[in-house]
Design a protein around this motif. Structure first.
Motif, short mmCIF file in Angstrom:
data_model
loop_
_atom_site.label_atom_id
_atom_site.label_comp_id
_atom_site.label_asym_id
_atom_site.label_seq_id
_atom_site.Cartn_x
_atom_site.Cartn_y
_atom_site.Cartn_z
N LEU A 154 94.80 -31.11 61.19
CA LEU A 154 95.51 -31.63 62.35
C LEU A 154 94.56 -31.73 63.54
N ARG A 155 93.73 -30.70 63.71
CA ARG A 155 92.83 -30.70 64.85
C ARG A 155 91.87 -31.89 64.78
N SER A 156 91.39 -32.17 63.55
CA SER A 156 90.41 -33.26 63.43
C SER A 156 91.07 -34.61 63.68
N GLN A 198 100.80 -33.10 53.16
CA GLN A 198 101.56 -32.86 54.39
C GLN A 198 100.71 -33.23 55.61
N GLU A 199 99.42 -32.87 55.56
CA GLU A 199 98.54 -33.14 56.69
C GLU A 199 98.40 -34.65 56.90
N ASP A 200 98.11 -35.37 55.81
CA ASP A 200 97.91 -36.82 55.93
C ASP A 200 99.17 -37.49 56.45
N TRP A 201 100.31 -37.03 55.94
CA TRP A 201 101.58 -37.63 56.37
C TRP A 201 101.80 -37.37 57.86
N LYS A 234 95.11 -22.34 57.98
CA LYS A 234 93.73 -22.74 58.26
C LYS A 234 93.49 -24.19 57.85
N ARG A 235 93.93 -24.51 56.63
CA ARG A 235 93.70 -25.85 56.10
C ARG A 235 94.43 -26.89 56.97
#
Lengths: 622, 622
Positions: free
Chosen positions: B136-138, B103-106, B130-131
């Motif tokens: 997302l922040r990075s 989900q994050e990468d997408w 947290k994950r």
């Protein structure tokens, strides 16, 4: 062997832990990990700080010294060895057993309120720092970096850091030039949108530049770092090694290369300041990639926003998948290695009954036979030559104090390997030169069943090695037996005998999926403290498997043994094998006979050939 | 079933994502996880927000809606179902496949620079927050909590939160009183030096107080939180449920109890403010314990320095190890459940050839037979009654649009279970009412071999369930086959049919070691899209195993099947079984015949008894 006396050393360490000369504030505990600044498993003598302070010189272990206590964490391979080598000042913490506290929990239980725990920031990996720092902080303590290594301050006769000549490897060995490896690395960097890559592991530097060294015994590596940019290559290395014409030629240091392949050579010690300089020039979104196991010192040098950390670097992953040249080299190396072992076992069969062969003599003889083989460089680890109860000391190394004579009454376990210019070997055989007991045969056969279960396993592409670990244990578990170590590790190609990112272990959860071309060991065992040790180890290559069906078109994998040394049939209780297992042993021995037989013939080693033929007679179910 | 039309709903959602009425700043993406504020797997209709917005109503899945895209992540059990239920607005993200982005990468790949991603802080677990927040922040984005649930703002006919009466369980069912459970919990809290414990999972609240509810279909739980201090007990629950005399008596609400067992009843909605009040009164070193899977909202309510988070709570672990009363209850429940299934299969055998039995009729009939058994409460999950190609939809539930008629030409898969006051059941049988093909028998037999390999496995105390997963797959792997789900899950005792902290899966790495008294399912399968599905599932109890040896005195464990329903021998290719596997089937059927036969006899169900006797005829190797 008698334990090292550490009372005085610990007293000195506790003094420097409070000395304003070395620490800004006194530290109430000091951690001494096993590694070096590259997080190597095998280390140079100058980096053996944990062994210096404790006496325990196994390959894995962490010492922690507080004002009152000294404790050593190590795993099942080393419980007996550590207990033997350490004096009463030390408490052994047996990792993997239920009641053993973690280092963090133990520290919290023994430290006075608000303590400082010191560690050398170059020696502790960043991920470990993070975990430990968090746990300590949540209990009101602080993990602090101590710039000067406190062990070095009391180690008056610490040896010099080695700086030995390099070996260059041409394409016939490596299959890929260092330039092409840089190109591939930069393409991985571009994929992840990072601009810089810091190579910190010694075997990754060696692999990337197709160079080998001998700064660390058994590991053909050299002390160096590299920092790869999209247009620059910086190699941090000491000594006049770059003056060697062969190295100059290999790295094309003097030629007028395209700038992006021009290697800038810099002093080893300048890595931290150079990395800081690189980071100072970064703008937002420009990332620096390094392993999350790199040292805390180098990781901290990169501002958090610029860090791109992964458990395995792209070099580590590329290195693990051997290309055709490397695979062929590994095959050649294993054939030569098998020749040496056939000679050895033939010799032992004749000599052991005379009562003159000790563990050390057998280990030396193994090295002698190996050194007769082409492109032999050195051993790949300290030979484990152990008989009777010494066999139960999992990473035993014979020393004069423990040296036993091989006999026809005890099991002999030999775990040994070599570095050849074309490949690295690692093989364990367990032999009896007399008549094994029914119980010894029973245990050996369970271990063999586990070995076969892994070696013959068929599994889908993308399977991680840890999912195969239980196959190796199932036959032992059925009888209430087990062994306290993993089943397999990655093996380098004329590189470290232990390498990531794959393996077969109940412990390893961060392993990468197995792929065709990866090479791992398959080495289940059984150990009875005070009596004997059994282990059967082959190095195996991951290959595609043909299957009847092909679910979701994923494809399947299996293993091909590269090690081709007979497994002593005298130790097998054939009645405990299934027909399939029996066939596996017979097919394996048939291949040993064909491949190694031909090479023994070629080398004119007729007596060893006769031994091989005898030892590869097919099993018959009784 | 036709997909849900979501164009208008997505338009509305995208409007509120920008509306200052609901968000401080516009959010460019909104995450809709599957859970409720208790991170339940099965949820009440009012919490089915992901199903409302997408149409996909499987038990696991996360929707993310951006200004341009709508994507749904789910696992292998639901690939077909999700594809059927969602319209073209949605992209299906198949978790577990190599090329599926996280989900994050997408999000990072589709979001414009500096985006805000919104989520309901009560619905997202803190560990996931947290994950995701870090990832997302990075990449320059922000994960932000949106207090008002945005789905609720557009869900005009959202059902009310249920508030049904409670059931009290006495000692004959639970074995331990709620007071003794509180005492045990406080002793675990004292061990870890925490002063407060927040119970957030619904089944943990139910288990702790020996109460059951029916707020969530199939799961005998009720909406509540609890906060346990060393001297106080606060129960957050709505409605007049505490006015019920039986509940008052059970919890001793009116009696003059010692203060530390006096339960303060508070409104469900006051948990956040009460928790904040508790935290406001804390001094340093006073910790609050909660699950790291608790909601971000509750986790954030506890200042970081006071938080003590663990993946599994002590209640979760204590609940998993069933005591003698619970185990006996589970045995009784499984006997009754087997009686119902013998009746069903006997009935199907007669009715299917007539061509009048649909999947829904069969499921209803199964429920009818179960409801005739003592202490039946409800089903434990939606019955999976599937024939032919529907069997390949792993978590299929028959609806009128998909309802197929059972026939003598197709495989029938029934995965069903019930809640009885004395225990929870979950059983899958795969049957053929005509003549199965050789290929169907072959696949069934591989699945059976896997089922037996787990059920008969012997393994050391302390082994984690994920180390057994490959045993279930080995026979399938040998032929290039596999299944895309885990092998087993923990089962509650008149509680959720899926519960932690143990299980048998290649995916679960954080599972706790198996212990005697734990109860899990053993359910390998094989599915061929468009053709058929096979699964063989028993609920099994972890019991001590007798072994020939006992390495390091660790002791060994194995499984005892609690499910005692015949496995259709017609589907077995006996030639593919080893003698040991054949014996296992025969022993199992012998036990079914004895135990269930006696109960069928007692209940006067003679025709079903005859069916049982026929179906438990011993296998003979041909």
């Amino acid at each position: 062997m008698s334990p090292k006396t550490t009372t005085e050393l610990l007293k000195q360490l506790r003094q420097v832990m409070k000395s304003p000369k070395y620490v800004q504030e006194p530290v109430q505990a000091y951690i001494v990990p096993s590694g070096d600044a590259h997080q190597s498993e095998y280390i140079a003598p100058c980096d053996c700080r944990r062994a210096f302070i404790s006496g325990f010189d196994g390959s894995a272990g962490t010492a922690i010294v507080t004002e009152q206590h000294a404790a050593m964490w190590t795993d099942g391979r080393y419980f007996l060895q550590a207990a033997h080598q350490m004096d009463n000042n030390w408490t052994l913490m047996k990792m993997g057993l239920k009641d053993t506290p973690t280092q963090e929990d133990w520290l919290v239980s023994v430290l006075p309120e608000g303590s400082k725990v010191g560690v050398d920031p170059f020696i502790i990996p960043a991920d470990q720092w993070k975990r430990m720092s968090k746990a300590l902080r949540s209990a009101g303590h602080d993990l602090v970096p101590v710039k000067e290594n406190l062990i070095d301050t009391i180690w008056t006769d610490c040896p010099q850091r080695p700086c030995k000549p390099l070996i260059t490897l041409d394409l016939s060995y490596t299959g890929v030039s260092w330039r092409d490896k840089i190109v591939a690395l930069r393409s991985k960097m571009a994929e992840r949108k990072v601009l810089w890559f810091v190579v910190t592991a010694l075997d990754e530097v060696a692999w990337l530049f197709n160079l080998r060294g001998s700064d660390v015994e058994y590991n053909p590596v050299f002390f160096a770092y590299a920092v790869i940019g999209m247009n620059t290559i910086r190699l941090f290395i000491d000594g006049d090694r770059m003056m060697d014409p062969a190295v100059k030629e290999h790295l094309q240091l003097d030629s007028t290369l395209e700038p992006e392949f021009k290697i800038q050579v810099m002093p080893y010690g300048s890595i931290l300041s150079e990395l800081q300089a690189v980071c100072a020039g970064l703008s937002p979104k420009e990332k620096v990639w390094l392993s999350d196991k790199a040292s805390y010192a180098l990781t901290e040098a990169i501002p958090k926003a610029y860090r791109y950390l992964t458990p395995y670097t792209p070099i580590c992953i590329a290195k693990a998948v051997k290309n055709a040249s490397e695979t062929e080299g590994m095959r050649r190396a294993h054939i030569k290695d098998a020749v040496a072992l056939c000679e050895l076992f033939n010799w032992l069969e004749k000599e052991v009954p005379k009562g003159t062969v000790t563990e050390i003599i057998a280990a030396d003889k193994a090295e002698e036979f190996r050194s007769q083989q082409k492109d032999f460089v050195e051993l790949s680890f300290a030979t484990i030559s152990s008989t009777g109860p010494n066999g139960a000391v999992i990473h035993y190394k014979p020393v004069p104090e423990t040296n036993r004579t091989l006999s026809v009454n005890e099991i002999y376990l030999l775990d040994s390997g070599a570095q050849y210019k074309d490949g690295t070997t690692d093989v364990t055989r367990t032999m009896h030169f007399g008549t094994p007991s029914a119980y010894e045969k029973e245990c050996f056969t369970y271990v063999l069943k586990g070995h076969i279960a892994v070696s013959a396993a068929i599994f889908p592409n993308g399977t991680k090695g840890h999912l195969l670990d239980s196959f190796a244990r199932s036959a032992l578990w059925d009888c209430g037996l087990d062994y306290l170590h993993g089943t397999g590790h990655g093996v380098g190609s004329f590189l470290n005998v232990h390498e990531g990112p794959c393996g077969i272990s109940y412990k390893t959860f961060a392993d990468e999926p197995l792929e065709a071309g990866m090479i791992v060991s398959d080495e289940p065992g059984y150990y009875e403290d005070g009596s004997f040790g059994i282990r059967i180890e082959n190095v195996v290559l991951v290959i595609p498997a043909e299957t009847k069906y092909n679910f979701k078109n994923r494809g399947s994998l299996t293993f091909e043994p590269l090690t081709l040394v007979p497994i002593q049939t005298k130790m097998i209780d054939v009645n405990l094998l299934t027909q399939k297992e029996c066939n596996w042993v017979n097919d394996y021995h048939q291949k040993c006979r064909e491949v190694i037989g031909a090479e023994l013939e070629r080398q004119g080693r007729h007596e060893a050939l006769q031994w091989l033929v005898r030892e590869t007679e097919p099993l018959r179910v009784q």
